[in-house]
Design an enzyme around this catalytic site. Structure first.
Site, PDB file in Angstrom:
ATOM      1  CG  ASP A 332      42.278  65.608  71.789  1.00 32.86           C
ATOM      2  OD1 ASP A 332      42.892  66.100  72.748  1.00 32.86           O
ATOM      3  OD2 ASP A 332      41.416  64.718  71.916  1.00 32.86           O
ATOM      4  N   GLY A 333      42.294  68.348  68.123  1.00 25.75           N
ATOM      5  CA  GLY A 333      42.680  68.771  66.766  1.00 25.75           C
ATOM      6  C   GLY A 333      43.447  70.085  66.801  1.00 25.75           C
ATOM      7  CG  ASN A 411      47.039  62.035  67.319  1.00 24.42           C
ATOM      8  OD1 ASN A 411      47.479  62.072  68.457  1.00 24.42           O
ATOM      9  ND2 ASN A 411      45.806  62.395  67.007  1.00 24.42           N
ATOM     10  CG  ASP A 441      40.203  48.692  54.776  1.00 27.25           C
ATOM     11  OD1 ASP A 441      40.202  48.037  53.719  1.00 27.25           O
ATOM     12  OD2 ASP A 441      39.159  48.999  55.395  1.00 27.25           O
TER      13      ASP A 441
HETATM   14  N1  LIG Z   1      38.292  55.992  63.146  1.00 29.24           N
HETATM   15  C1  LIG Z   1      38.860  56.890  63.900  1.00 29.24           C
HETATM   16  O1  LIG Z   1      38.856  56.842  65.130  1.00 29.24           O
HETATM   17  C2  LIG Z   1      39.595  58.004  63.237  1.00 29.24           C
HETATM   18  C3  LIG Z   1      39.512  58.193  61.876  1.00 29.24           C
HETATM   19  C4  LIG Z   1      40.225  59.250  61.326  1.00 29.24           C
HETATM   20  C5  LIG Z   1      40.998  60.081  62.138  1.00 29.24           C
HETATM   21  N2  LIG Z   1      41.030  59.857  63.462  1.00 29.24           N
HETATM   22  C6  LIG Z   1      41.888  60.651  64.340  1.00 29.24           C
HETATM   23  O2  LIG Z   1      41.616  62.013  64.240  1.00 29.24           O
HETATM   24  C7  LIG Z   1      42.837  62.677  64.391  1.00 29.24           C
HETATM   25  C8  LIG Z   1      42.733  64.055  63.861  1.00 29.24           C
HETATM   26  O3  LIG Z   1      41.971  64.764  64.814  1.00 29.24           O
HETATM   27  P1  LIG Z   1      41.175  66.034  64.434  1.00 29.24           P
HETATM   28  O4  LIG Z   1      40.610  66.625  65.643  1.00 29.24           O
HETATM   29  O5  LIG Z   1      42.003  66.860  63.523  1.00 29.24           O
HETATM   30  O6  LIG Z   1      40.020  65.422  63.563  1.00 29.24           O
HETATM   31  P2  LIG Z   1      38.491  65.315  63.926  1.00 29.24           P
HETATM   32  O7  LIG Z   1      37.954  66.660  64.176  1.00 29.24           O
HETATM   33  O8  LIG Z   1      37.878  64.457  62.874  1.00 29.24           O
HETATM   34  O9  LIG Z   1      38.510  64.561  65.339  1.00 29.24           O
HETATM   35  C9  LIG Z   1      38.829  63.241  65.486  1.00 29.24           C
HETATM   36  C10 LIG Z   1      38.613  62.807  66.915  1.00 29.24           C
HETATM   37  O10 LIG Z   1      39.807  62.220  67.382  1.00 29.24           O
HETATM   38  C11 LIG Z   1      40.095  62.739  68.663  1.00 29.24           C
HETATM   39  N3  LIG Z   1      41.512  62.730  68.887  1.00 29.24           N
HETATM   40  C12 LIG Z   1      42.478  63.388  68.210  1.00 29.24           C
HETATM   41  N4  LIG Z   1      43.670  63.133  68.759  1.00 29.24           N
HETATM   42  C13 LIG Z   1      43.458  62.295  69.789  1.00 29.24           C
HETATM   43  C14 LIG Z   1      44.293  61.675  70.726  1.00 29.24           C
HETATM   44  N5  LIG Z   1      45.595  61.828  70.700  1.00 29.24           N
HETATM   45  N6  LIG Z   1      43.733  60.868  71.653  1.00 29.24           N
HETATM   46  C15 LIG Z   1      42.415  60.678  71.668  1.00 29.24           C
HETATM   47  N7  LIG Z   1      41.565  61.235  70.808  1.00 29.24           N
HETATM   48  C16 LIG Z   1      42.088  62.034  69.871  1.00 29.24           C
HETATM   49  C17 LIG Z   1      39.570  64.121  68.651  1.00 29.24           C
HETATM   50  O11 LIG Z   1      39.331  64.562  69.980  1.00 29.24           O
HETATM   51  C18 LIG Z   1      38.310  63.948  67.863  1.00 29.24           C
HETATM   52  O12 LIG Z   1      37.245  63.575  68.696  1.00 29.24           O
HETATM   53  C19 LIG Z   1      43.808  61.828  63.635  1.00 29.24           C
HETATM   54  O13 LIG Z   1      45.122  62.054  64.028  1.00 29.24           O
HETATM   55  C20 LIG Z   1      43.310  60.457  63.954  1.00 29.24           C
HETATM   56  O14 LIG Z   1      43.975  59.921  65.039  1.00 29.24           O
HETATM   57  C21 LIG Z   1      40.347  58.852  64.022  1.00 29.24           C
HETATM   58  N1  LIG Z   2      44.044  77.064  64.407  1.00 32.82           N
HETATM   59  C1  LIG Z   2      43.515  76.222  63.528  1.00 32.82           C
HETATM   60  N2  LIG Z   2      43.588  76.462  62.209  1.00 32.82           N
HETATM   61  C2  LIG Z   2      43.051  75.610  61.329  1.00 32.82           C
HETATM   62  N3  LIG Z   2      42.429  74.484  61.662  1.00 32.82           N
HETATM   63  C3  LIG Z   2      42.342  74.178  62.948  1.00 32.82           C
HETATM   64  C4  LIG Z   2      42.873  75.040  63.946  1.00 32.82           C
HETATM   65  N4  LIG Z   2      42.631  74.509  65.151  1.00 32.82           N
HETATM   66  C5  LIG Z   2      41.965  73.359  64.899  1.00 32.82           C
HETATM   67  N5  LIG Z   2      41.801  73.182  63.581  1.00 32.82           N
HETATM   68  C6  LIG Z   2      41.124  72.048  62.957  1.00 32.82           C
HETATM   69  O1  LIG Z   2      39.783  72.075  63.351  1.00 32.82           O
HETATM   70  C7  LIG Z   2      39.312  70.769  63.540  1.00 32.82           C
HETATM   71  C8  LIG Z   2      38.554  70.650  64.830  1.00 32.82           C
HETATM   72  O2  LIG Z   2      39.367  71.045  65.889  1.00 32.82           O
HETATM   73  P1  LIG Z   2      39.252  70.410  67.299  1.00 32.82           P
HETATM   74  O3  LIG Z   2      39.470  68.955  67.231  1.00 32.82           O
HETATM   75  O4  LIG Z   2      40.173  71.169  68.180  1.00 32.82           O
HETATM   76  O5  LIG Z   2      37.789  70.732  67.724  1.00 32.82           O
HETATM   77  P2  LIG Z   2      36.594  69.773  67.910  1.00 32.82           P
HETATM   78  O6  LIG Z   2      36.448  68.914  66.706  1.00 32.82           O
HETATM   79  O7  LIG Z   2      35.411  70.622  68.278  1.00 32.82           O
HETATM   80  O8  LIG Z   2      37.046  68.984  69.170  1.00 32.82           O
HETATM   81  P3  LIG Z   2      36.828  67.473  69.420  1.00 32.82           P
HETATM   82  O9  LIG Z   2      37.643  66.836  68.341  1.00 32.82           O
HETATM   83  O10 LIG Z   2      37.362  67.243  70.782  1.00 32.82           O
HETATM   84  O11 LIG Z   2      35.377  67.232  69.277  1.00 32.82           O
HETATM   85  C9  LIG Z   2      40.541  69.880  63.491  1.00 32.82           C
HETATM   86  O12 LIG Z   2      40.518  69.127  62.303  1.00 32.82           O
HETATM   87  C10 LIG Z   2      41.695  70.793  63.492  1.00 32.82           C
HETATM   88  O13 LIG Z   2      42.748  70.348  62.647  1.00 32.82           O
END
Ligand SMILES: NC(=O)c1ccc[n+]([C@@H]2O[C@H](COP(=O)([O-])OP(=O)(O)OC[C@H]3O[C@@H](n4cnc5c(N)ncnc54)[C@H](O)[C@@H]3O)[C@@H](O)[C@H]2O)c1
Ligand SMILES: Nc1ncnc2c1ncn2[C@@H]1O[C@H](COP(=O)(O)OP(=O)(O)OP(=O)(O)O)[C@@H](O)[C@H]1O
Length: 567
Positions: A332-333, A411, A441
């Site tokens: 999703d990131g 998001n 918080d």
């Molecule tokens: N306590 C928490 O649950 C918490 C804390 C901080 C951030 N986040 C979420 O992480 C997001 C950033 O994601 P990232 O991947 O860059 O960071 P990350 O790599 O720390 O991943 C955060 C997790 O959130 C999940 N996630 C992201 N968008 C989602 C969505 N729309 N629906 C369901 N799950 C989702 C990702 O799959 C990942 O497992 C933020 O937008 C925020 O929503 C969650």
């Molecule tokens: N093209 C990109 N350039 C820089 N950062 C990226 C890029 N794609 C993803 N990221 C960052 O890398 C992090 C991890 O990406 P992503 O959530 O896709 O993978 P993941 O953590 O392995 O997946 P999941 O969250 O489902 O476990 C995210 O914080 C996202 O913002």
């Protein structure tokens, strides 16, 4: 049996009387006679203990026309409880045959009491229902009569409105049919479900006509300019749903695909190289990749020199004019990252799942050929995911016209206490209305797509991504009554750090780009006009449900077995 007789139906068989008498006995037990005989003299005892209460309830039901079975079972259930309590207190020794026998008898009495109470409640409910049906029937007959009356000339309408009653006798006196010639107005009356309240008995009039118009403060150029509501004879009907499943159909062949990939992942790098080559060789597609990926590909194999990339932010701004489709490889990131590159319109996103959760990544990388084939040929379902556009307004720059660049989030935007150990103190406004002060918080302002992310973790509801709304979810509020809200998509939210706040707050956007908000600073959010269209594997709803089932194991529970107690 008359209605009133039904409503007043009481325990009258010897068996019932016997059981209700036991009910009275439990209250002053020392020790009770067993078995309890059913005798005519017991009638007064029955009335004083159980039926008296049931009579009160029955008359209450008659007055309100409501069915309440709960209260009517109370007295007997209390007796049953008393019986069990008594049993718990009574020492039963296996050697004491009399006490054992007595406890068994008590158990039987308690069970029978429950049956009697349930029987009474059912009879009363039935009586109430009959009464309600009777009243409905009467009202219906009366209504037909009023309609049959035909029409009145204008002056007579007011008179009629004040004269008409639901009483048959009263309406008979009107004798309007044929008396007033051709009708010029239709007299309408809403059908009133259930018993008609006393105050409404004399209110029969013509329904006022009205018009519904969409748009904020009459602004016809606003974003809500479609007419979903039609008006016909005072009934509101929606002719069109605000959100239908959306299909994307190409009108010319897509030619350029942009790849956005998760960094530092070998599997993603290998897959990316394979997909890029397949698209070029089999589909003759132009490929854009990020500068980092371009370097990686060309370093690995110079034949990848056909891939295009960009050198600076200005070129990124023009990407949407060149790219037909975005392919993301990651979780999703990566989808969030791809969306963040587009500050304006976003081309459709095809998200392949190479992460752990994948709420927004429905496509399986192993099937990329079929998936891309289908998408390139179209048509395919998409989910139009709203984004929030956020402006930080600095106290120092309040009067300036040019503010900081808006930030678009897919998001959520989070305003929290950052590294501060104090409570955040945030004043929140929705359009010009005060919403609340957040003390805790922090606060999450989320899109419906983000409802399954941080907002969910903070106790917010999960919302289908095509529901037009904004989630307002507190993070650990220091108050017992702060429940999350869902607001309509057309509002503008303002979160203000008040001057008397003990410290700063911090805003982060899709979990990134932290910005400090000092006292006096504000954050303004509204839905952006540029959503993110994501391709669906099946359709928007199927994909959403699949993601909450598979991603979150939503409401997963072992099924109860068939054997066991039953009604
Ligand atoms: N306590 C928490 O649950 C918490 C804390 C901080 C951030 N986040 C979420 O992480 C997001 C950033 O994601 P990232 O991947 O860059 O960071 P990350 O790599 O720390 O991943 C955060 C997790 O959130 C999940 N996630 C992201 N968008 C989602 C969505 N729309 N629906 C369901 N799950 C989702 C990702 O799959 C990942 O497992 C933020 O937008 C925020 O929503 C969650
Ligand atoms: N093209 C990109 N350039 C820089 N950062 C990226 C890029 N794609 C993803 N990221 C960052 O890398 C992090 C991890 O990406 P992503 O959530 O896709 O993978 P993941 O953590 O392995 O997946 P999941 O969250 O489902 O476990 C995210 O914080 C996202 O913002």
């Amino acid at each position: 049996m008359s209605l009133d007789e039904l409503a007043d139906k009481e325990a009258s068989s010897p068996e019932e009387i016997q059981l209700v008498q036991s009910d009275a006995k439990f209250r002053s037990f020392s020790p009770p006679p067993i078995p309890i005989p059913a005798a005519p003299g017991i009638r007064s005892l029955v009335d004083s203990v159980s039926d008296e209460r049931l009579d009160v309830i029955a008359s209450h039901q008659r007055e309100n026309g409501s069915i309440s079975t709960v209260s009517s079972t109370v007295s007997s259930l209390e007796s049953e409880k008393a019986a069990y309590e008594f049993l718990a207190q009574t020492p039963i020794k296996s050697t004491d045959a009399h006490l054992v026998e007595f406890s068994e008898a008590m158990r039987t009495v308690a069970k029978a009491l429950r049956r009697v109470a349930e029987g009474k409640a059912a009879a009363q409910a039935e009586a109430t229902e009959w009464k309600r049906k009777y009243e409905l029937e009467m009202a219906h007959k009366q209504q037909s009569k009023v309609k049959g009356c035909g029409s009145y000339i204008n002056n007579d309408l007011d008179k009629l409105a004040s004269q008409l009653t639901l009483d048959t006798a009263a309406s008979d006196q009107l004798g309007c049919c044929g008396k007033h010639g051709i009708c010029s107005h239709e007299v309408l009356q809403d059908e009133v479900p259930g018993p008609i309240p006393r105050s409404n008995h004399k209110m029969v009039g013509r329904k006022a006509s009205f018009k519904l118009s969409w748009g904020c403060n009459g602004d016809k150029n606003g974003q809500h300019k479609h007419d979903f509501v039609s008006f016909e004879k005072g009934d509101i009907t929606t002719t069109e749903r605000s959100n239908k499943q959306i299909l994307l159909k190409w009108e010319s062949q897509p030619q350029t695909v942009l790849f956005i990939t998760k960094p530092n992942s070998n599997s993603v790098r290998v897959l990316c190289a394979e997909m890029v080559r397949w698209l070029k060789e089999h589909k003759n597609i132009n490929v854009f990749v990020e500068p980092r990926v371009s370097k990686e590909l060309i370093t690995e194999d110079s034949s990848y020199n056909f891939v295009q990339t960009w050198d600076n932010d200005d070129e990124i701004k023009l990407l949407h004019t060149k790219v037909d489709l975005i392919v993301t490889l990651g979780g999703d990131g990566t989808v969030l990252w791809a969306a963040s590159l587009f500050k304006g319109p976003v081309p459709p996103v095809v998200a392949f799942s190479l992460g752990s959760l994948g709420f927004m990544t429905p496509f399986l990388s192993e099937q990329y050929r079929d998936c891309l084939d289908n998408v390139l040929n179209g048509p395919f379902s998409i989910t139009l995911r709203n984004r929030l556009q956020c402006h930080v307004i600095r106290d120092a720059a309040k009067e300036e016209l040019v503010t900081e660049e808006p930030i678009l989030v897919l998001n959520e935007v989070t305003i929290d206490r950052g590294i501060s150990s104090y409570l955040t103190y945030l004043e929140c406004y929705c359009d010009s209305s005060f919403v609340t002060c957040v003390q805790g918080d922090g606060l999450i302002i989320s899109t419906t797509s983000g409802s399954t992310a941080y907002s969910l973790a903070a106790g917010g509801s999960m919302v289908h991504p095509q529901v037009p709304g904004i989630l307002f979810t507190p993070i650990c509020p220091h108050s017992l009554s702060f429940r999350p809200l869902i607001l309509p998509e057309y509002v503008t939210l303002r979160v203000q750090v008040p001057y008397n706040s003990r410290g700063s707050a911090w805003a982060s956007f899709d979990g990134k780009d932290r910005k400090q908000l000092s006292p006096g600073d504000a954050l303004i959010c509204s839905i952006s006009p540029w959503p993110v269209p994501t391709a669906c594997l099946a359709d928007s709803t199927t994909d959403f449900l699949r993601s909450i089932h598979e991603g979150l194991h939503w409401n997963l529970r072992k099924s109860q077995s068939f054997d066991g107690p039953r009604d």
